[in-house]
Design an enzyme around this catalytic site. Structure first.
Site, PDB file in Angstrom:
ATOM      1  N   LYS A  43       0.838  -1.210   0.000  1.00  0.00           N
ATOM      2  CA  LYS A  43       0.000   0.000   0.000  1.00  0.00           C
ATOM      3  C   LYS A  43       0.872   1.260   0.000  1.00  0.00           C
ATOM      4  CE  LYS A  43      -1.803   1.668   4.086  1.00  0.00           C
ATOM      5  NZ  LYS A  43      -1.463   3.062   4.385  1.00  0.00           N
ATOM      6  N   ASN A  44       1.876   1.279   0.864  1.00  0.00           N
ATOM      7  CA  ASN A  44       2.629   2.520   1.061  1.00  0.00           C
ATOM      8  C   ASN A  44       3.625   2.816  -0.063  1.00  0.00           C
ATOM      9  OD1 ASN A  44       1.132   3.003   3.294  1.00  0.00           O
ATOM     10  ND2 ASN A  44       2.753   2.553   4.789  1.00  0.00           N
TER      11      ASN A  44
ATOM     12  N   CYS B 280      -4.626   8.130   9.603  1.00  0.00           N
ATOM     13  CA  CYS B 280      -4.741   7.390  10.856  1.00  0.00           C
ATOM     14  C   CYS B 280      -4.472   8.326  12.040  1.00  0.00           C
ATOM     15  CB  CYS B 280      -3.722   6.261  10.885  1.00  0.00           C
ATOM     16  SG  CYS B 280      -4.282   4.781  10.065  1.00  0.00           S
TER      17      CYS B 280
ATOM     18  N   ARG C 115       0.895  14.649  13.478  1.00  0.00           N
ATOM     19  CA  ARG C 115       1.275  14.487  12.075  1.00  0.00           C
ATOM     20  C   ARG C 115       1.234  15.801  11.276  1.00  0.00           C
ATOM     21  NH1 ARG C 115      -1.189   8.946   9.791  1.00  0.00           N
ATOM     22  NH2 ARG C 115       0.819   8.891   8.756  1.00  0.00           N
TER      23      ARG C 115
ATOM     24  N   ASP D 204       4.789   0.590  11.934  1.00  0.00           N
ATOM     25  CA  ASP D 204       3.583  -0.025  11.381  1.00  0.00           C
ATOM     26  C   ASP D 204       3.438  -1.500  11.775  1.00  0.00           C
ATOM     27  OD1 ASP D 204       3.032   2.405  10.243  1.00  0.00           O
ATOM     28  OD2 ASP D 204       3.459   1.805   8.175  1.00  0.00           O
TER      29      ASP D 204
ATOM     30  N   ARG E 251      -8.621  -0.562   4.478  1.00  0.00           N
ATOM     31  CA  ARG E 251      -7.682   0.427   3.947  1.00  0.00           C
ATOM     32  C   ARG E 251      -6.362  -0.232   3.559  1.00  0.00           C
ATOM     33  NH1 ARG E 251      -5.589   4.524   7.619  1.00  0.00           N
ATOM     34  NH2 ARG E 251      -4.311   4.737   5.773  1.00  0.00           N
TER      35      ARG E 251
HETATM   36  C1  LIG Z   1       1.102   6.191   3.518  1.00  0.00           C
HETATM   37  C2  LIG Z   1       2.369   5.947   4.251  1.00  0.00           C
HETATM   38  O1  LIG Z   1       3.378   5.618   3.663  1.00  0.00           O
HETATM   39  N1  LIG Z   1       2.335   6.089   5.566  1.00  0.00           N
HETATM   40  C3  LIG Z   1       3.499   5.796   6.353  1.00  0.00           C
HETATM   41  C4  LIG Z   1       4.367   7.016   6.495  1.00  0.00           C
HETATM   42  O2  LIG Z   1       3.570   8.027   7.104  1.00  0.00           O
HETATM   43  P1  LIG Z   1       4.098   9.526   7.106  1.00  0.00           P
HETATM   44  O3  LIG Z   1       4.868   9.770   5.860  1.00  0.00           O
HETATM   45  O4  LIG Z   1       2.919  10.381   7.386  1.00  0.00           O
HETATM   46  O5  LIG Z   1       5.061   9.522   8.353  1.00  0.00           O
HETATM   47  P2  LIG Z   1       6.418  10.337   8.542  1.00  0.00           P
HETATM   48  O6  LIG Z   1       7.580   9.445   8.228  1.00  0.00           O
HETATM   49  O7  LIG Z   1       6.322  11.612   7.789  1.00  0.00           O
HETATM   50  O8  LIG Z   1       6.388  10.657  10.094  1.00  0.00           O
HETATM   51  C5  LIG Z   1       7.513  10.488  10.919  1.00  0.00           C
HETATM   52  C6  LIG Z   1       7.494  11.505  12.034  1.00  0.00           C
HETATM   53  O9  LIG Z   1       7.773  12.797  11.501  1.00  0.00           O
HETATM   54  C7  LIG Z   1       6.800  13.727  11.924  1.00  0.00           C
HETATM   55  N2  LIG Z   1       6.601  14.732  10.848  1.00  0.00           N
HETATM   56  C8  LIG Z   1       6.397  14.309   9.573  1.00  0.00           C
HETATM   57  C9  LIG Z   1       6.213  15.222   8.554  1.00  0.00           C
HETATM   58  C10 LIG Z   1       6.266  16.598   8.848  1.00  0.00           C
HETATM   59  O10 LIG Z   1       6.105  17.463   7.979  1.00  0.00           O
HETATM   60  N3  LIG Z   1       6.486  16.973  10.141  1.00  0.00           N
HETATM   61  C11 LIG Z   1       6.652  16.078  11.156  1.00  0.00           C
HETATM   62  O11 LIG Z   1       6.865  16.451  12.308  1.00  0.00           O
HETATM   63  C12 LIG Z   1       5.544  12.876  12.167  1.00  0.00           C
HETATM   64  O12 LIG Z   1       4.613  13.507  13.005  1.00  0.00           O
HETATM   65  C13 LIG Z   1       6.153  11.629  12.766  1.00  0.00           C
HETATM   66  O13 LIG Z   1       6.410  11.840  14.133  1.00  0.00           O
HETATM   67  O14 LIG Z   1       5.503   6.716   7.309  1.00  0.00           O
HETATM   68  C14 LIG Z   1       5.164   6.308   8.652  1.00  0.00           C
HETATM   69  C15 LIG Z   1       6.468   6.082   9.395  1.00  0.00           C
HETATM   70  O15 LIG Z   1       7.145   4.998   8.863  1.00  0.00           O
HETATM   71  C16 LIG Z   1       4.278   5.082   8.609  1.00  0.00           C
HETATM   72  O16 LIG Z   1       3.832   4.778   9.910  1.00  0.00           O
HETATM   73  C17 LIG Z   1       3.061   5.288   7.715  1.00  0.00           C
HETATM   74  O17 LIG Z   1       2.396   4.050   7.515  1.00  0.00           O
HETATM   75  C1  LIG Z   2      -0.347   4.869   9.342  1.00  0.00           C
HETATM   76  C2  LIG Z   2      -0.606   4.294   8.174  1.00  0.00           C
HETATM   77  O1  LIG Z   2      -1.213   4.897   7.126  1.00  0.00           O
HETATM   78  P1  LIG Z   2      -1.416   6.472   6.916  1.00  0.00           P
HETATM   79  O2  LIG Z   2      -0.036   7.054   6.880  1.00  0.00           O
HETATM   80  O3  LIG Z   2      -2.101   6.539   5.563  1.00  0.00           O
HETATM   81  O4  LIG Z   2      -2.266   6.987   8.022  1.00  0.00           O
HETATM   82  C3  LIG Z   2      -0.211   2.888   7.930  1.00  0.00           C
HETATM   83  O5  LIG Z   2      -0.147   2.475   6.758  1.00  0.00           O
HETATM   84  O6  LIG Z   2       0.032   2.164   8.920  1.00  0.00           O
END
Ligand SMILES: CC(=O)N[C@H]1[C@@H](OP(=O)(O)OP(=O)(O)OC[C@H]2O[C@@H](n3ccc(=O)[nH]c3=O)[C@H](O)[C@@H]2O)O[C@H](CO)[C@@H](O)[C@@H]1O
Ligand SMILES: C=C(OP(=O)(O)O)C(=O)O
Length: 429
Positions: free
Chosen positions: A22-23, A126, A131, A316, A408
């Site tokens: 998915k990701n 989620c 985030r 995850d 999802r």
């Molecule tokens: C669709 C997808 O691929 N989702 C994955 C993606 O989510 P996602 O890309 O949203 O997660 P991030 O790697 O960005 O988040 C990591 C950390 O950075 C922080 N952060 C992130 C962006 C930002 O602009 N500012 C900030 O502070 C977040 O709050 C979190 O504490 O990576 C996560 C971490 O491996 C996974 O759990 C999710 O499943």
């Molecule tokens: C947190 C997840 O998805 P999303 O980043 O779309 O919320 C996930 O795939 O576990």
């Protein structure tokens, strides 16, 4: 609303085919916005998130055709999407769609890079932490975009195009790395992303962009170099196997006991999680077909784990590991370092008889002899599947509500598990 009914106690035995990730599928679909030519994606999982992203891309004017399944086709084979973003009719991604799925925010990079403008609602997704999207916006600003936030929308403009830049992330972010990578692919000149996420899904997207004509080096390391090109072209790419689905079924097997082949899984994508499972007492063998997981007779051993960006133990899989540890012989400690609110499964696991207490960002799990079935519900995807894992080993009936979370991210969950002997069914409302 649909429910999943599980009667626990059966060992899992058989083969589980692993779907496309998915990701990776989501950002790959979004990458189609970067080109006027066709992007063909194979091995795309049939998931609610994929269907929703199809709607979001459709809203921008993207045409997507899905290959028809022929009689005799493997029902578990992924779908092939032909994505044609020749004409972008609308650069707005509205709240109604973006609020449902985090990854949909990532359209901001490609829209801005190709069209010079994007208006994208701040995301939902989620409920596992606040985030924010500040790293995404800072990266786009570094590439020369003008960014404003107004009425819940990000307004991004770069009428004369983006310009290559050095982007240094203060913390590893998967999504912000996707945004920076896709935007920089069409920027003028060289960009360098420092402290980039190293997740396999980043590498998969970079590989696809390279097939599309992008000039990228270093994906999979902390420093990615991109030499922007004026346009990208058609490509065909197969989505890599889902390492989180793989780890989830590996933990389910370790939980119930039995012997399962995770067909098509790639062990190199989840070495840390597989090592953790070995410490927990599972036998893990890598074969040409995939990953074989067994736990025969011996009990589950406690482990101490901290989540970390790749190649560390994935956040995850944290909830699924916690489900497994509820029946370990002793005390385990699971620390969540990525998201500040990713313990929503703790109180639900407790309904099944688990003994867990929270100490800041650490869950201390005292293994119990037996779990007993109960009605449960979860507020996010991986938390929901952790309840399925616990339910498979609980005595009696567990009813998991809010199945839309599972839909999802897990393709044909009930079918895959019941084929291996689990008593699990969907009860449609
Ligand atoms: C669709 C997808 O691929 N989702 C994955 C993606 O989510 P996602 O890309 O949203 O997660 P991030 O790697 O960005 O988040 C990591 C950390 O950075 C922080 N952060 C992130 C962006 C930002 O602009 N500012 C900030 O502070 C977040 O709050 C979190 O504490 O990576 C996560 C971490 O491996 C996974 O759990 C999710 O499943
Ligand atoms: C947190 C997840 O998805 P999303 O980043 O779309 O919320 C996930 O795939 O576990």
């Amino acid at each position: 609303m649909d429910k999943i009914r599980i009667v626990g106690g059966n060992e899992l035995k058989g083969t589980i085919p692993i779907s496309g990730a998915k990701n990776a599928a989501l950002p790959l679909m979004i990458a189609s916005l970067l080109t006027e030519e066709k992007l063909i994606l194979e091995n795309v999982p049939r998931l609610a998130d994929v269907a929703l992203l199809q709607r979001i891309l459709g809203n921008h004017g993207v045409d997507i055709t899905t290959n028809g399944k022929r009689n005799g086709d493997d029902p578990y084979a992924g779908q092939t999407l032909e994505i044609d973003a020749r004409v972008i009719v609308d650069t707005v991604a509205p709240y109604e769609l973006v609020s449902k799925m985090r990854a949909s925010f990532w359209v901001v990079g490609p829209l801005l890079a190709r069209m010079g403008v994007a208006k994208v609602s701040l995301p939902g997704g989620c409920a596992i932490g606040t985030r924010p999207v500040d790293f995404h916006l800072d990266a786009l600003r570094a590439l020369g975009a003008d960014i404003e936030i107004d009425a819940g929308y990000v307004l991004a403009k770069a009428p004369r195009g983006l310009t290559g830049a050095r982007i240094v992330f203060p913390k590893v972010s998967v999504g912000a790395t996707h945004t920076a990578l896709m935007a920089a692919a069409l920027a003028r000149g060289e960009s360098v992303i420092e402290n980039a996420a190293r997740e396999p899904e980043i590498v998969d997207v970079a590989d696809c962009l390279i097939k599309m004509g992008a000039r990228i080096e270093g994906a999979g390391t902390s420093t990615i170099r991109i030499e922007g090109v004026p346009r990208l072209k058609a490509a065909r790419h197969a989505v890599l196997p889902d390492r989180i689905e793989t780890g989830t079924y590996a933990m389910a097997t370790a939980m119930t006991g039995g012997d399962v082949m995770l067909a098509g899984a790639r062990p190199d994508l989840l070495e840390d999680a597989l090592e953790t499972l070995r410490h927990a007492g599972a036998e893990i063998d890598v074969t040409n077909e995939g990953i074989r997981v067994r736990r025969n007779g011996a009990g589950i051993l406690p482990v101490d784990v901290s989540t970390a960006p790749y190649p560390g133990f994935p956040t995850d899989l944290q909830a699924q590991l916690m489900a497994l540890m509820t029946k370990a012989k002793g005390r385990s400690r699971i620390t969540e370092t990525i998201f500040e609110n990713r313990f929503m499964h703790v109180q639900e696991l407790a309904r099944l008889g688990a003994r867990i207490h929270l100490d800041g960002d650490t869950a201390v799990v005292e293994g119990v002899e037996r779990l007993t079935g109960a009605p449960v519900m979860a507020t996010d995807l991986r938390a929901s599947v952790s309840l399925v894992i616990a339910g498979l080993a609980a005595e009696g009936e567990t009813m998991v509500q809010r199945v839309y979370h599972l839909d999802r991210g897990f393709e044909k969950l009930e079918e895959k598990l019941s084929r291996c002997g689990a008593e699990i069914e969907r009860i449609s409302a």
